[in-house]
Design a protein around this motif. Structure first.
Motif, PDB file in Angstrom:
ATOM      1  N   TYR A  90     -25.995  30.668   3.995  1.00 27.94           N
ATOM      2  CA  TYR A  90     -25.453  31.898   3.188  1.00 27.94           C
ATOM      3  C   TYR A  90     -24.017  32.419   3.404  1.00 27.94           C
ATOM      4  O   TYR A  90     -23.435  32.705   2.135  1.00 27.94           O
ATOM      5  N   VAL A  91     -23.502  32.176   4.552  1.00 27.81           N
ATOM      6  CA  VAL A  91     -22.261  32.630   4.778  1.00 27.81           C
ATOM      7  C   VAL A  91     -21.352  31.514   4.076  1.00 27.81           C
ATOM      8  O   VAL A  91     -20.141  31.885   3.544  1.00 27.81           O
ATOM      9  N   ILE A  92     -21.599  30.445   4.292  1.00 25.20           N
ATOM     10  CA  ILE A  92     -21.075  28.948   3.449  1.00 25.20           C
ATOM     11  C   ILE A  92     -20.884  29.654   2.083  1.00 25.20           C
ATOM     12  O   ILE A  92     -19.713  29.271   1.320  1.00 25.20           O
ATOM     13  N   ASN A  93     -21.988  30.113   1.261  1.00 27.84           N
ATOM     14  CA  ASN A  93     -21.803  30.021  -0.202  1.00 27.84           C
ATOM     15  C   ASN A  93     -21.118  31.506  -0.135  1.00 27.84           C
ATOM     16  O   ASN A  93     -20.353  31.507  -1.393  1.00 27.84           O
ATOM     17  N   GLN A  94     -21.036  32.276   0.503  1.00 25.79           N
ATOM     18  CA  GLN A  94     -20.165  33.228   0.119  1.00 25.79           C
ATOM     19  C   GLN A  94     -18.806  33.114   0.443  1.00 25.79           C
ATOM     20  O   GLN A  94     -17.675  33.319  -0.600  1.00 25.79           O
ATOM     21  N   LYS A 111     -21.960  28.293  -9.270  1.00 19.76           N
ATOM     22  CA  LYS A 111     -23.090  27.975  -8.482  1.00 19.76           C
ATOM     23  C   LYS A 111     -23.343  28.581  -7.220  1.00 19.76           C
ATOM     24  O   LYS A 111     -24.323  28.908  -6.811  1.00 19.76           O
ATOM     25  N   ALA A 112     -22.298  29.033  -6.638  1.00 20.72           N
ATOM     26  CA  ALA A 112     -22.400  29.754  -5.313  1.00 20.72           C
ATOM     27  C   ALA A 112     -22.887  31.160  -5.575  1.00 20.72           C
ATOM     28  O   ALA A 112     -23.523  31.685  -4.902  1.00 20.72           O
ATOM     29  N   TYR A 113     -22.329  31.915  -6.695  1.00 13.78           N
ATOM     30  CA  TYR A 113     -22.688  33.013  -6.798  1.00 13.78           C
ATOM     31  C   TYR A 113     -24.256  33.056  -7.304  1.00 13.78           C
ATOM     32  O   TYR A 113     -24.983  33.863  -7.045  1.00 13.78           O
ATOM     33  N   GLU A 114     -24.625  31.979  -7.954  1.00 15.42           N
ATOM     34  CA  GLU A 114     -26.230  31.965  -8.337  1.00 15.42           C
ATOM     35  C   GLU A 114     -27.103  31.997  -6.876  1.00 15.42           C
ATOM     36  O   GLU A 114     -27.999  32.577  -6.959  1.00 15.42           O
TER      37      GLU A 114
END
Length: 427
Positions: A90-94, A111-114
């Motif tokens: 989750y933190v990586i995507n943020q 893609k990260a926001y999705e």
């Protein structure tokens, strides 16, 4: 390994979005400003492992130095670590969303926001802000389908938003999705009406184009009425009058009212049309109105000249005789109208009273007719408004006509007459 200063990764997302703010403010989103995302804080037992934490710390430092490309490399290195837990992913995507936004790498950011939007860790307010950012990002790269989808999801979750509604309208329009344009445009009009705001001219133009592309003449006319009402320009009047004149479905009374409107706007100049307009008034049992209109034609030197002058004079004499007869029979007509269960006699006789100087009595009789449930209530209201105007009660007429803001030809004509009255150009 616990890294307290990485416990609130929303700061990274904010930093990334601040770097992205120039691109976020696309034309459709002017005034939106930097998107500030409020991501839910980590849970008490959430920790970053040493390998993931080390890479993300370096990514954080790179972001702080405005080296978004390097930050993305560190994020990818963190993502390559095996056996990550849900919190780490989750933190990586943020961090990826922040770094990609700052770097202008829209596909990666989207893609990260999705992934963040779909994650249950993201608070509702943060999800809404992410959807807004996602829509703006996609729009900036002309990915209108993705932008429209994000904007639609935002509106369903967060409710009306001028920025998102405008973006959604533009996305549908630029894709030539005319049905979608109409749906988005009508939602904006509803919100504007509720808020008491004037619809934007460019949005009304897009909506009119969509109706035109779908060959929906009624919808197109209704939008042009609003363009005339709120952004009066000669070309809007001309387009509107042209479309109304070409409408073969108009009833004789609607045609007559349109002829009067064309006269008021200076577009009825043909002597034959003047005579046709007067004949319609006689057929409606309003000979005094026919006479008044003919006299206006003479005053404008549109009648009484040329080879048809004698025939025009003969017709005027005929109308004057009918008007005199109607004036003589008014007392009898009034008594019959009062006892008739139908609305028509009260409306017509009341109008004749107004035209013959008995304004108060005439309008009162017409109001009684309105209470008898006329077959075409909107047309009856329009007729009452015209009688008020012809009787010199301009303020009352303007109030009534302005209140007729629904759909349909009678309401459209009422709104146009209201514009004319407000501009003090009614003849």
């Amino acid at each position: 390994m616990s890294l307290p200063h990485l416990k609130h990764p929303q700061r990274w997302l904010l930093a990334g979005m601040l770097g992205f703010s120039a691109m976020a403010c696309v034309p459709a989103m002017a005034g939106l400003g930097p998107v500030r995302l409020l991501v839910s804080a980590a849970q008490a037992d959430d920790e970053l492992g040493a390998d993931v934490g080390r890479q993300l710390q370096q990514a954080q430092s790179a972001l702080a130095s405005h080296q978004a490309g390097k930050a993305l490399e560190f994020v990818n290195a963190a993502d390559a670590v095996a056996n990550k837990n849900d919190y780490e992913s989750y933190v990586i995507n943020q961090m990826r969303a922040a770094a990609a936004s700052q770097a202008g790498n829209v596909p990666v950011a989207l893609k990260a926001y999705e992934a963040l939007i779909k994650n249950s860790r993201t608070a509702p307010a943060a999800r809404q802000q992410m959807l807004m950012a996602q829509a703006s990002l996609a729009y900036s790269t002309r990915d209108y389908a993705t932008a429209a989808n994000a904007a639609s999801r935002y509106l369903k979750e967060a409710g009306p938003s001028q920025q998102m509604q405008t973006l959604l309208l533009q996305c549908h329009y630029l894709q030539q999705d005319w049905k979608g344009t109409i749906e988005a445009g009508q939602a904006i009009l509803t919100a504007d009406q509720k808020a008491g705001q004037v619809p934007a001219e460019n949005q009304l133009q897009m909506l009119a184009t969509a109706y035109d592309q779908l060959h929906d003449s009624a919808g197109k006319v209704s939008v042009y009425v609003k363009l005339v009402k709120y952004h009066a320009r000669p070309q809007y009047w001309q387009m509107l009058i042209h479309d109304l004149t070409a409408d073969q479905s108009l009833t004789p009374r609607m045609v007559f009212n349109l002829q009067r409107l064309r006269l008021a706007t200076g577009l009825l100049t043909n002597p034959a049309e003047f005579q046709d307009m007067a004949e319609r008034a006689v057929q409606m049992n309003l000979p005094q109105l026919a006479l008044n209109l003919l006299d206006e034609g003479y005053a404008r030197h549109l009648l009484g000249t040329g080879t048809n002058a004698a025939a025009q004079a003969h017709f005027r004499a005929f109308v004057a005789q009918r008007a005199a007869e109607a004036r003589t029979n008014l007392p009898t007509a009034v008594e019959k109208a009062k006892t008739s269960p139908d609305a028509g006699p009260s409306l017509t006789t009341g109008y004749n009273l107004v035209l013959n100087g008995q304004v108060d009595q005439g309008l009162a009789l017409m109001q009684q007719g309105m209470e008898k449930h006329p077959h075409q209530p909107e047309l009856a209201r329009l007729t009452l408004g015209m009688a008020m105007m012809d009787g010199g009660r301009r303020a009352e007429a303007l109030q009534l006509l302005n209140s007729m803001d629904g759909n349909g030809t009678a309401n459209n004509l009422a709104q146009l007459w209201a514009v004319q009255l407000a501009s003090h150009q009614v003849h």
